[in-house]
Design a protein around this motif. Sequence first.
Motif, mmCIF file in Angstrom:
data_model
loop_
_atom_site.group_PDB
_atom_site.id
_atom_site.type_symbol
_atom_site.label_atom_id
_atom_site.label_comp_id
_atom_site.label_asym_id
_atom_site.label_seq_id
_atom_site.Cartn_x
_atom_site.Cartn_y
_atom_site.Cartn_z
ATOM 1 N N TRP A 141 0.786 -1.402 0.012
ATOM 2 C CA TRP A 141 -0.019 -0.005 -0.028
ATOM 3 C C TRP A 141 0.777 1.222 0.163
ATOM 4 O O TRP A 141 0.367 2.383 0.367
ATOM 5 N N LEU A 142 2.127 1.036 -0.154
ATOM 6 C CA LEU A 142 3.017 2.251 -0.408
ATOM 7 C C LEU A 142 2.796 3.312 -0.992
ATOM 8 O O LEU A 142 2.527 4.628 -0.725
ATOM 9 N N ASP A 143 2.594 2.990 -2.503
ATOM 10 C CA ASP A 143 1.948 4.215 -3.486
ATOM 11 C C ASP A 143 0.715 4.935 -2.982
ATOM 12 O O ASP A 143 0.799 6.280 -3.323
ATOM 13 N N LEU A 144 -0.108 4.075 -2.671
ATOM 14 C CA LEU A 144 -1.315 4.687 -2.344
ATOM 15 C C LEU A 144 -1.082 5.705 -1.044
ATOM 16 O O LEU A 144 -1.808 6.811 -1.072
ATOM 17 N N CYS A 145 -0.439 5.180 -0.046
ATOM 18 C CA CYS A 145 -0.165 6.095 1.054
ATOM 19 C C CYS A 145 0.656 7.342 0.568
ATOM 20 O O CYS A 145 0.245 8.416 1.177
ATOM 21 N N ARG A 146 1.387 6.958 -0.087
ATOM 22 C CA ARG A 146 2.349 8.414 -0.654
ATOM 23 C C ARG A 146 1.622 9.242 -1.331
ATOM 24 O O ARG A 146 1.393 10.530 -1.158
ATOM 25 N N GLN A 147 0.528 8.604 -2.256
ATOM 26 C CA GLN A 147 -0.210 9.757 -2.807
ATOM 27 C C GLN A 147 -1.062 10.446 -1.906
ATOM 28 O O GLN A 147 -1.209 11.561 -1.922
ATOM 29 N N ALA A 148 -1.753 9.678 -1.051
ATOM 30 C CA ALA A 148 -2.564 10.565 -0.077
ATOM 31 C C ALA A 148 -1.723 11.404 0.836
ATOM 32 O O ALA A 148 -2.263 12.398 1.339
ATOM 33 N N LEU A 149 -0.414 11.035 1.333
ATOM 34 C CA LEU A 149 0.669 12.248 1.786
ATOM 35 C C LEU A 149 0.591 13.298 1.046
ATOM 36 O O LEU A 149 0.502 14.403 1.688
ATOM 37 N N TRP A 150 0.899 12.917 -0.190
ATOM 38 C CA TRP A 150 1.135 14.045 -1.050
ATOM 39 C C TRP A 150 -0.002 15.144 -1.253
ATOM 40 O O TRP A 150 0.335 16.389 -1.176
ATOM 41 N N GLU A 151 -0.999 14.341 -1.503
ATOM 42 C CA GLU A 151 -2.169 15.242 -1.873
ATOM 43 C C GLU A 151 -3.223 15.637 -0.531
ATOM 44 O O GLU A 151 -4.037 16.283 -0.713
ATOM 45 N N GLU A 152 -2.775 15.122 0.645
ATOM 46 C CA GLU A 152 -3.295 15.439 1.822
ATOM 47 C C GLU A 152 -4.878 15.155 1.656
ATOM 48 O O GLU A 152 -5.718 15.903 2.215
ATOM 49 N N ARG A 153 -4.888 13.993 1.444
ATOM 50 C CA ARG A 153 -6.213 13.301 1.495
ATOM 51 C C ARG A 153 -6.301 11.998 2.357
ATOM 52 O O ARG A 153 -5.509 11.450 2.943
ATOM 53 N N HIS A 154 -7.665 12.015 2.776
ATOM 54 C CA HIS A 154 -7.854 10.925 3.702
ATOM 55 C C HIS A 154 -7.942 9.440 3.125
ATOM 56 O O HIS A 154 -7.972 9.179 1.904
ATOM 57 N N LEU A 155 -7.475 8.760 3.792
ATOM 58 C CA LEU A 155 -7.560 7.204 3.520
ATOM 59 C C LEU A 155 -8.704 6.264 4.416
ATOM 60 O O LEU A 155 -8.681 6.740 5.625
ATOM 61 N N SER A 156 -9.008 5.299 3.727
ATOM 62 C CA SER A 156 -9.913 4.399 4.448
ATOM 63 C C SER A 156 -9.299 3.046 4.500
ATOM 64 O O SER A 156 -8.847 2.707 3.442
ATOM 65 N N ILE A 157 -8.683 2.670 5.777
ATOM 66 C CA ILE A 157 -8.010 1.289 5.803
ATOM 67 C C ILE A 157 -8.705 0.494 6.853
ATOM 68 O O ILE A 157 -9.511 0.770 7.773
ATOM 69 N N THR A 158 -8.372 -0.636 6.439
ATOM 70 C CA THR A 158 -8.679 -2.202 7.458
ATOM 71 C C THR A 158 -7.406 -2.310 7.941
ATOM 72 O O THR A 158 -6.287 -2.828 7.178
ATOM 73 N N TYR A 159 -7.206 -2.631 9.433
ATOM 74 C CA TYR A 159 -5.943 -2.770 9.855
ATOM 75 C C TYR A 159 -5.890 -4.214 10.477
ATOM 76 O O TYR A 159 -6.952 -4.470 11.299
ATOM 77 N N ALA A 160 -4.862 -5.059 10.247
ATOM 78 C CA ALA A 160 -4.573 -6.406 10.988
ATOM 79 C C ALA A 160 -5.856 -7.319 11.063
ATOM 80 O O ALA A 160 -6.246 -7.336 9.802
ATOM 81 N N ASP A 161 -6.315 -7.698 12.116
ATOM 82 C CA ASP A 161 -7.554 -8.583 12.035
ATOM 83 C C ASP A 161 -8.762 -7.891 11.934
ATOM 84 O O ASP A 161 -9.992 -8.517 12.275
#
Length: 317
Positions: free
Chosen positions: A140-160
Amino acid sequence: MRAERLLRLLLQLQTRGRCTVAELAAALDVSHRTVQRDLDALSLAGVPVYATRGRGGGWSLLPDYRSRLTGLTPSEVMSVFVGATAHVLADLGLDASSDQAVLKLIATLPDASRRDAEYARQRLLIDHANWDDRRETPRWLDLCRQALWEERHLSITYADGTTPFTIAPLGLVAKARTWYVVAARPAGHLRTYRLSRLTSAALLPTTFTRPPDFDLATHWSQSQAAFRATHSSYPIVLRVHDDSLRRFRPTTPIHPAAEPGWWILHTDLESLPEATATVLAQAGNAIALSPPDLVTAIREAAASLATLHQADRPLLG
């Protein structure tokens, strides 16, 4: 020393743009009066530095001004051209850009410094990977970097977890071979998420405002200190052979044992079971000296292993 400080001042203005005297003083760890004298010195030397008065004012360089890298010492040149972390740049897709940037930087150096840079590049290489080279694939690195650069929210599901939640990514951190995203939750709490434990991620159309006082390096340092403070600790003392020294991280300076090739080493592990397994894994190249419960645990584990591996014991499976 003053020449080095003037160079640092110039680079601060080049990279950060308009700065107040207070900001420059904090960055250089000097007084306001010293910054003012240094700014005057730069101006007298022909550097186009000027002040903007009023609210939002400060000191700036003319927009098209750039200095050549003529003030770097040989050791500074080497540190710049040797210190790249190749696998991190590759993860980010910046390995080719890094090579081009290095060539451009070398081209801006004066002849003597250019020789130092080439000398270092040809003779020194820093490889941050372990020998087993087990690296997490940063899905998910590219997606996180895009969100970081564009200051946009991410919807994530984490671990279990099964329910997605929203984060505002504030920074990406590569620790050895593992990537983390530092993010703010809707209530403003900061959290750190390991990218390999994300089971889903989606870029949202909503944007956020990055906290103006957030500094990634400072936050990461404080987070690590807090983690260590709450992490369980099991200090031990070992006698370790030369062949296994690299397997341990001493908490105090090591010193020679009575036997040649052996060392007394203090270290800190997480628990008694971890310490027992770690010492046994050295196959006799590490001997526990304290605490007593570790010595007892190793003896019991060794006796159990010896029983399980008796020559007359039938093999199972």
